[in-house]
Each structure stands twice: as structure tokens, then as C-alpha cells.
Design a protein around this motif. Structure first.
Motif, PDB file in Angstrom:
ATOM      1  N   HIS A   1       0.836  -1.202   0.000  1.00  0.00           N
ATOM      2  CA  HIS A   1       0.000   0.000   0.000  1.00  0.00           C
ATOM      3  C   HIS A   1       0.871   1.253   0.000  1.00  0.00           C
ATOM      4  CE1 HIS A   1      -3.905   1.982   0.580  1.00  0.00           C
ATOM      5  NE2 HIS A   1      -3.233   2.854   1.315  1.00  0.00           N
ATOM      6  N   VAL A   2       1.913   1.243   0.830  1.00  0.00           N
ATOM      7  CA  VAL A   2       2.812   2.398   0.885  1.00  0.00           C
ATOM      8  C   VAL A   2       3.505   2.594  -0.459  1.00  0.00           C
ATOM      9  CG1 VAL A   2       4.912   3.326   1.942  1.00  0.00           C
ATOM     10  CG2 VAL A   2       3.183   2.241   3.378  1.00  0.00           C
ATOM     11  N   GLN A   3       3.916   1.504  -1.092  1.00  0.00           N
ATOM     12  CA  GLN A   3       4.594   1.617  -2.379  1.00  0.00           C
ATOM     13  C   GLN A   3       3.676   2.188  -3.450  1.00  0.00           C
ATOM     14  OE1 GLN A   3       7.867   1.238  -2.694  1.00  0.00           O
ATOM     15  NE2 GLN A   3       7.538   2.089  -4.748  1.00  0.00           N
ATOM     16  N   HIS A   4       2.406   1.799  -3.419  1.00  0.00           N
ATOM     17  CA  HIS A   4       1.435   2.385  -4.346  1.00  0.00           C
ATOM     18  C   HIS A   4       1.344   3.900  -4.131  1.00  0.00           C
ATOM     19  CE1 HIS A   4      -0.418  -0.763  -6.707  1.00  0.00           C
ATOM     20  NE2 HIS A   4      -0.559  -1.531  -5.644  1.00  0.00           N
ATOM     21  N   LEU A   5       1.318   4.300  -2.863  1.00  0.00           N
ATOM     22  CA  LEU A   5       1.208   5.725  -2.552  1.00  0.00           C
ATOM     23  C   LEU A   5       2.467   6.467  -2.979  1.00  0.00           C
ATOM     24  CD1 LEU A   5      -0.544   7.909  -1.310  1.00  0.00           C
ATOM     25  CD2 LEU A   5       0.458   7.380   0.917  1.00  0.00           C
ATOM     26  N   VAL A   6       3.627   5.864  -2.762  1.00  0.00           N
ATOM     27  CA  VAL A   6       4.886   6.471  -3.201  1.00  0.00           C
ATOM     28  C   VAL A   6       4.850   6.716  -4.712  1.00  0.00           C
ATOM     29  CG1 VAL A   6       7.350   6.039  -3.562  1.00  0.00           C
ATOM     30  CG2 VAL A   6       6.318   5.553  -1.334  1.00  0.00           C
ATOM     31  N   GLU A   7       4.415   5.717  -5.456  1.00  0.00           N
ATOM     32  CA  GLU A   7       4.355   5.839  -6.912  1.00  0.00           C
ATOM     33  C   GLU A   7       3.351   6.909  -7.335  1.00  0.00           C
ATOM     34  OE1 GLU A   7       5.187   5.091 -10.946  1.00  0.00           O
ATOM     35  OE2 GLU A   7       6.266   4.789  -9.054  1.00  0.00           O
ATOM     36  N   LEU A   8       2.237   7.001  -6.610  1.00  0.00           N
ATOM     37  CA  LEU A   8       1.237   8.013  -6.941  1.00  0.00           C
ATOM     38  C   LEU A   8       1.788   9.411  -6.696  1.00  0.00           C
ATOM     39  CD1 LEU A   8      -1.597   8.677  -7.873  1.00  0.00           C
ATOM     40  CD2 LEU A   8      -2.405   8.343  -5.520  1.00  0.00           C
ATOM     41  N   CYS A   9       2.511   9.591  -5.598  1.00  0.00           N
ATOM     42  CA  CYS A   9       3.125  10.887  -5.312  1.00  0.00           C
ATOM     43  C   CYS A   9       4.152  11.245  -6.384  1.00  0.00           C
ATOM     44  CB  CYS A   9       3.800  10.868  -3.940  1.00  0.00           C
ATOM     45  SG  CYS A   9       2.651  10.788  -2.542  1.00  0.00           S
ATOM     46  N   ARG A  10       4.905  10.249  -6.845  1.00  0.00           N
ATOM     47  CA  ARG A  10       5.886  10.492  -7.910  1.00  0.00           C
ATOM     48  C   ARG A  10       5.194  10.919  -9.200  1.00  0.00           C
ATOM     49  NH1 ARG A  10       7.888   8.515 -12.310  1.00  0.00           N
ATOM     50  NH2 ARG A  10       6.408   6.765 -12.302  1.00  0.00           N
ATOM     51  N   MET A  11       4.127  10.203  -9.551  1.00  0.00           N
ATOM     52  CA  MET A  11       3.398  10.511 -10.778  1.00  0.00           C
ATOM     53  C   MET A  11       2.705  11.871 -10.694  1.00  0.00           C
ATOM     54  SD  MET A  11       1.743   6.764 -11.574  1.00  0.00           S
ATOM     55  CE  MET A  11       0.738   7.421 -12.916  1.00  0.00           C
TER      56      MET A  11
END
Length: 205
Positions: free
Chosen positions: A145-155
Motif C-alpha cells: 500500500h505504501v509503495q502504491h502511494l509512493v508511486e502516486l506521489c511520484r506521478m
């Protein structure tokens, strides 16, 4: 003699499951609901089997032990939570920044609408036995879940995207604890505003 809370739930098992579901599905669905209401350690396999309109023999045929059932329940809960990423993408197609704000909105709604908190976090608090298989299920789900959020913040174009994602997770998890310990009028009421301000601050850099 008056019935216990667990017996009352079992007596109204038709509210937890439907007769169209397979025995395994009924068992998992009933277990998830009972664990939410009474905790994992507060519910035995007898109550789960009865609430599912089944029996212990059938339960153990699908799950070798209660720990196996607990792991399956947590996996299903995790899978349900992961659908948020698809939902956000469908709601705000091609707009990661709005998806990020949508994640905040969804997190706040969950906290305000269900004071029982996160099933995964609650399980982590309950299960302290070293090497319990559920611990890995919880850890893997939370990391994903955290990794998904990290990727969303990057995008979304945030330069320090990992720091923002970690800060948002800290705020949300802390808000959940406040909701359970302080009550509905606690500081979690400021969750959305605080998260939005944090996103604004990181986005300016």
C-alpha cells in the motif's frame, strides 16, 4: 438463559452470509465480520462455523487451523483495500494529482465512518506470537500500500515523493489511533486539512 454476543451473531447468520455462497466463502466472510466485532482472539472456530451456517469439520477441511483462516481473511481484506488504486484511476483518469487528493478523501471517510479501525492494524496489535504467519501477510500488505502511494506521489510530480508518502501514512495511521482512543471529536477531524496542507507544501518544491 440469555445468549452471548457471539451466539446472537451466530443466530442471525443470515445477515452475514448468503446461501448462494460456497462454504469456504461463507466461512471467510463470517470470520472477517466476527474478527472485526470481537477481535481475532475473542472468536473461536465454533462461533465462526455456526455463523457461516456450517460446522467445524467443514471449516477444517478448507483451513488446516485457525491461523490459516486468519491469514486468508487478512489477504481478502488487503485485496479489498487495494481496489482503491483502480477506483481512483477510474474516477480521475490521467490525473495523479487528483488521485492523490482522492486517496486522502477516502482515507478520511474510512476513519470517520468506522471507528473500529483498520483490520490489518488491529490484527498486528493482537497477534504478537513470534513467527505467526499472519505477521508476514500484514507486513506485505502494508508495504504494498505504501509503495502504491509512493508511486502516486511520484506521478503527481512531487519531487520528494517518498517523504510525502511516508508522512501521509503517518498522519492517516495516527488519525486511526486517535479515532479509537479519543473518540469522534479527536484531532483526526483535521486529517483532511492537514494532509492537503502537507501535499501543498511538498508540491511547491
Amino acid at each position: 438463559m440469555s445468549s452471548t454476543p457471539l451466539q446472537a451473531i451466530a443466530d442471525n447468520s443470515d445477515k452475514l452470509v448468503t446461501t448462494l455462497e460456497r462454504p469456504r466463502e461463507r466461512i471467510v466472510k463470517s470470520a472477517i465480520e466476527l474478527f472485526r466485532q470481537h477481535g481475532i482472539k475473542g472468536v473461536g472456530v465454533d462461533a465462526i462455523a455456526e455463523a457461516a451456517g456450517s460446522n467445524k469439520m467443514t471449516l477444517y477441511r478448507h483451513f488446516g487451523c485457525k491461523d490459516d483462516l486468519v491469514c486468508e481473511c487478512l489477504k481478502q481484506v488487503s485485496s479489498e483495500k487495494e481496489r482503491i488504486w483502480t477506483d481512483l484511476e477510474n474516477t480521475y483518469p490521467g490525473d495523479p494529482a487528483k488521485q492523490l487528493r482522492g486517496w486522502v478523501d477516502e482515507a478520511a471517510q474510512r476513519i470517520f465512518n468506522d471507528l473500529r479501525g483498520c483490520d490489518l492494524v488491529n490484527a498486528a496489535v493482537e497477534i504478537k506470537e513470534a513467527g505467526h504467519p499472519a505477521q508476514k501477510v500484514i507486513m506485505d500488505a502494508k508495504k504494498a500500500h505504501v509503495q502504491h502511494l509512493v508511486e502516486l506521489c511520484r506521478m503527481a510530480g512531487v519531487q520528494q515523493y517518498e517523504q510525502l508518502a511516508q508522512a501521509l501514512v503517518l498522519l492517516v495511521e495516527g488519525a486511526r489511533v486517535c479515532g479509537q482512543s479519543i473518540g469522534i471529536e479527536g484531532p483526526q477531524q483535521r486529517l483532511k486539512q492537514t494532509c492537503d496542507a502537507l501535499i501543498d507544501a511538498f508540491s511547491k518544491h
